[in-house]
Design an enzyme around this catalytic site. Structure first.
Site, PDB file in Angstrom:
ATOM      1  N   GLY A   7       8.411  70.689  13.163  1.00 42.92           N
ATOM      2  CA  GLY A   7       7.582  71.575  13.992  1.00 42.92           C
ATOM      3  C   GLY A   7       8.403  72.588  14.780  1.00 42.92           C
ATOM      4  O   GLY A   7       8.136  73.786  14.773  1.00 42.92           O
ATOM      5  N   ARG A   8       9.440  72.100  15.457  1.00 40.00           N
ATOM      6  CA  ARG A   8      10.226  73.007  16.311  1.00 40.00           C
ATOM      7  C   ARG A   8      11.165  73.898  15.514  1.00 40.00           C
ATOM      8  O   ARG A   8      11.888  74.717  16.094  1.00 40.00           O
ATOM      9  CB  ARG A   8      10.989  72.200  17.366  1.00 40.00           C
ATOM     10  N   HIS A  18      17.413  86.159  42.303  1.00 42.70           N
ATOM     11  CA  HIS A  18      16.788  86.172  43.628  1.00 42.70           C
ATOM     12  C   HIS A  18      16.070  84.870  43.933  1.00 42.70           C
ATOM     13  O   HIS A  18      15.271  84.805  44.868  1.00 42.70           O
ATOM     14  CB  HIS A  18      15.829  87.363  43.732  1.00 42.70           C
ATOM     15  N   GLU A  36      13.888  68.215  22.424  1.00 43.84           N
ATOM     16  CA  GLU A  36      13.169  67.326  21.515  1.00 43.84           C
ATOM     17  C   GLU A  36      14.099  66.887  20.387  1.00 43.84           C
ATOM     18  O   GLU A  36      13.958  65.806  19.827  1.00 43.84           O
ATOM     19  CB  GLU A  36      11.919  68.023  20.948  1.00 43.84           C
ATOM     20  N   LYS A  94       0.737  59.784  23.589  1.00 46.88           N
ATOM     21  CA  LYS A  94      -0.403  60.200  22.751  1.00 46.88           C
ATOM     22  C   LYS A  94      -1.323  59.014  22.495  1.00 46.88           C
ATOM     23  O   LYS A  94      -2.542  59.110  22.608  1.00 46.88           O
ATOM     24  CB  LYS A  94       0.099  60.693  21.386  1.00 46.88           C
ATOM     25  N   LYS A 139       0.666  71.533  11.619  1.00 43.34           N
ATOM     26  CA  LYS A 139       1.283  70.935  10.435  1.00 43.34           C
ATOM     27  C   LYS A 139       0.412  69.769   9.933  1.00 43.34           C
ATOM     28  O   LYS A 139       0.091  69.685   8.765  1.00 43.34           O
ATOM     29  CB  LYS A 139       2.683  70.467  10.820  1.00 43.34           C
ATOM     30  N   GLU A 165      -4.957  68.054  20.780  1.00 38.03           N
ATOM     31  CA  GLU A 165      -5.144  69.298  21.538  1.00 38.03           C
ATOM     32  C   GLU A 165      -5.607  70.430  20.626  1.00 38.03           C
ATOM     33  O   GLU A 165      -6.564  71.153  20.926  1.00 38.03           O
ATOM     34  CB  GLU A 165      -3.831  69.726  22.216  1.00 38.03           C
TER      35      GLU A 165
HETATM   36  C1  G6Q Z   1       7.962  69.521  16.922  1.00 40.17           C
HETATM   37  C2  G6Q Z   1       7.026  68.450  17.194  1.00 40.17           C
HETATM   38  C3  G6Q Z   1       5.753  68.868  17.882  1.00 40.17           C
HETATM   39  C4  G6Q Z   1       4.679  69.430  16.959  1.00 40.17           C
HETATM   40  C5  G6Q Z   1       3.359  69.454  17.703  1.00 40.17           C
HETATM   41  C6  G6Q Z   1       2.247  70.050  16.887  1.00 40.17           C
HETATM   42  O1  G6Q Z   1       8.998  69.391  16.331  1.00 40.17           O
HETATM   43  O2  G6Q Z   1       6.811  67.754  16.044  1.00 40.17           O
HETATM   44  O3  G6Q Z   1       5.957  69.781  18.927  1.00 40.17           O
HETATM   45  O4  G6Q Z   1       5.044  70.697  16.512  1.00 40.17           O
HETATM   46  O5  G6Q Z   1       3.020  68.150  18.101  1.00 40.17           O
HETATM   47  O6  G6Q Z   1       2.049  69.335  15.727  1.00 40.17           O
HETATM   48  P1  G6Q Z   1       1.103  69.870  14.599  1.00 40.17           P
HETATM   49  O7  G6Q Z   1       1.676  71.153  14.087  1.00 40.17           O
HETATM   50  O8  G6Q Z   1       1.040  68.801  13.556  1.00 40.17           O
HETATM   51  O9  G6Q Z   1      -0.245  70.119  15.237  1.00 40.17           O
END
Ligand code: G6Q
Length: 550
Positions: A277-278, A394, A363, A514, A215, A221
């Site tokens: 994001g989620r 199990h 989250e 972070k 996003k 990462e």
């Molecule tokens: C979700 C969070 C988080 C996000 C990641 C990736 O709700 O905001 O999990 O999706 O940190 O972020 P980017 O899509 O910006 O790389």
């Protein structure tokens, strides 16, 4: 547009009359056994079940009475759930700490409907991106999209993390049955180089397409993996920079950073800051899903989401699947003191569903202050976890059956298998029903003794029972059903967040680590011994790493 209550006027969780009434009610019924509830009311299994949109929710094996339900529904009303649902669907900026609308529901709004953000209807833009994704997906699926050397794309790698990874992985695994089998899909998320190395070790760069999903397009990462992917791809394609256009596409809200990375913004699939994001797997972040299952099935997935959105918005709370599920979670978390919820899908294709729900739930509602910034008065999100059945039976089910903790379970199962082989499905389903039955009713000392068990062994073989569960049963795992299931949990999370009066759509808790990591990276990499100013524990770990890594 009606204005949202300002945070200071927002109702405070814990202060509604229903909280107090529930507390008194809990004290009265906390020992009541499901055995008794069922024997006193044999029709309980018929009454405490709802079917909507082909999803059957049996919630009769919960430690509730009609009075519990009445009070929980009263709590929903007193918390302003109805108004909050309307505010979300209307595009109000209910994510107050980030001053954003929360409109994942717009991602699945049908063409021709309207949802406004800052005076602009966002639905046409959603469909324009979906159409662009569909065109691109078709080209990759048919082989019309060629790589730099003219070979067709055989491998699709999604590079992303968190919300830009968990949804795509989960959906690919869940819908693998429907996927185009001559394409290989991999997902790289971890900054641990092993993730990338293992994902590409048997692949030909000439046949590999990377989807860089981020996003913000600044996530450490993802950007680290994206640059590694670029170098790997170029190394296999004679270093020709023009190849990037054929082997890299981006999914992002940040056109500037995408261009800076070297991806043509014509190959960028857009989404918007009102998609968290989620909550983004049904936006362009789902591009890998669409390539895997095709645009038509992706649209069925969206349709499933949308049907559940309408159900959530329009159905009275006492028959509203997400509301019931959310209220039951509040009941166990805040009254019984349950710390966790187990998600137990009896469907192998849903093996990543618990991991996906971990982010969605924890989250969103793992918060310690209310909307007005004051400390919450009760526990918020439980820990979600789980594994597919029957494997879990199990390993960890022992603790659920006979341990000292109360762990509410959500069983998820389907009437028809996707891979019908012999008796497998009957055996699978017999197990899910048996587990819910055993958890609820257990086995008394009398029953154990009657089996001829010696007295000393009886306590070990007793099952107390009274372990609550929901069973969610649908006909078959299809894209449409998956959409309904995900939206069911999204809106259950929303319901919980409203009751707790927290901001379910921010995630400030991920920030600190972070920032500190960015500070530590140069301390690990610097040639000269860095001057360290952390605590002695962190200083020592950094020094030790510097020695070990050299
Ligand atoms: C979700 C969070 C988080 C996000 C990641 C990736 O709700 O905001 O999990 O999706 O940190 O972020 P980017 O899509 O910006 O790389």
């Amino acid at each position: 547009m009606a204005t949202l209550e300002t945070p200071l006027e927002a109702p405070k969780a814990g202060q509604h009359p229903a909280w107090k009434a529930l507390k008194e009610h809990y004290a009265k019924i906390r020992k009541l056994h499901l055995r008794k509830l069922f024997s006193q009311d044999p029709a309980r299994g018929d009454r405490l079940a709802v079917e909507a949109l082909g999803i059957y929710l049996d919630y009769s094996k919960n430690r509730i009475t009609d009075e519990t339900l009445r009070l929980l529904l009263q709590l929903a009303e007193e918390s302003g759930l109805r108004a909050k649902i309307d505010a979300m669907f209307r595009g109000d900026k209910i994510n107050i700490t980030e001053d954003r609308s929360v409109l994942h529901v717009a991602l699945r709004a049908p063409k021709g409907t309207s949802i406004f953000v800052d005076g602009e209807d966002v639905v046409p833009a959603v469909h324009a991106v979906l159409d662009k994704m569909a065109g691109f997906s078709e080209r990759v699926r048919s082989g019309a999209w060629k790589g730099h050397t003219g070979k067709r794309v055989r491998n699709v790698i999604n590079v992303g993390i968190g919300g830009s990874d968990l949804g795509p992985v989960m959906a690919y695994e869940a819908l693998r049955y429907y996927s185009q089998r001559d394409l290989t899909f991999r997902f790289v998320s971890n900054v641990d180089g092993t993730d990338f190395a293992e994902a590409v070790r048997d692949l030909d760069p000439a046949e590999t397409l990377f989807i860089i999903s981020s996003k913000t397009f600044t996530t450490l990462e993802t950007m680290t993996n994206a640059h590694t992917a670029r170098a790997w791809s170029l190394a296999g394609l004679n270093g020709d920079e023009t190849s990037v256009a054929k082997h890299f596409v981006a999914v992002s809200t940040n056109a500037k950073e995408v261009a800076k990375f070297g991806i043509d913004t014509a190959n960028m699939f857009e989404f918007w800051d009102w998609v968290g994001g989620r909550y983004s797997m049904d936006s362009a972040i789902g591009l890998s899903t669409m390539i895997a299952i095709g645009p038509d099935k992706f649209r069925s997935l969206l349709d499933g989401f949308h049907q559940m959105d309408l159900h959530f918005r329009e159905t009275p709370f006492d028959r509203n699947l997400p509301v019931l599920l959310g209220l039951l979670t509040v009941w166990y978390t805040d009254y019984f003191g349950s710390q966790t919820v187990a998600i137990l899908p009896y469907e192998q294709y849903l093996k990543r569903f618990p991991a996906y729900l971990q982010q969605l739930t924890m989250e969103s509602n793992g918060k310690h202050v209310t909307l007005d910034g004051t400390q919450v008065a009760q526990d918020t999100s439980p820990v979600y976890w789980g594994e597919p059945g029957t494997n879990g039976q199990h390993s960890f089910y022992q603790l659920i059956h006979q341990g000292t903790r109360l762990i509410p379970c959500d069983f998820i199962a389907f009437g028809k298998p996707l891979n019908a082989i012999g008796r497998h499905h009957d055996i699978l389903l017999a197990n899910v029903f048996a587990q819910a039955e055993a958890l609820a009713f257990g086995k008394t000392p009398k029953q154990v003794k009657a089996e001829g068990t010696p007295d000393w062994l009886v306590p070990h073989r007793v099952f107390e029972g009274n372990r609550p569960s929901n069973t969610i049963l649908a006909e078959r795992l299809t894209p449409e059903t998956l959409g309904k299931l995900i939206a069911l949990y999204e809106h259950s999370v929303f319901t919980q967040g409203v009751i707790w009066n927290v901001d379910s759509f921010d995630q400030w808790g991920v920030e600190l680590g972070k920032v500190l990591a960015q500070r530590i990276v140069p301390e690990l990499e610097s040639k000269d011994e860095p001057k360290l100013a952390h605590d002695t524990s962190t200083n020592n770990l950094i020094r030790r790493y510097r020695t070990l890594s050299r």
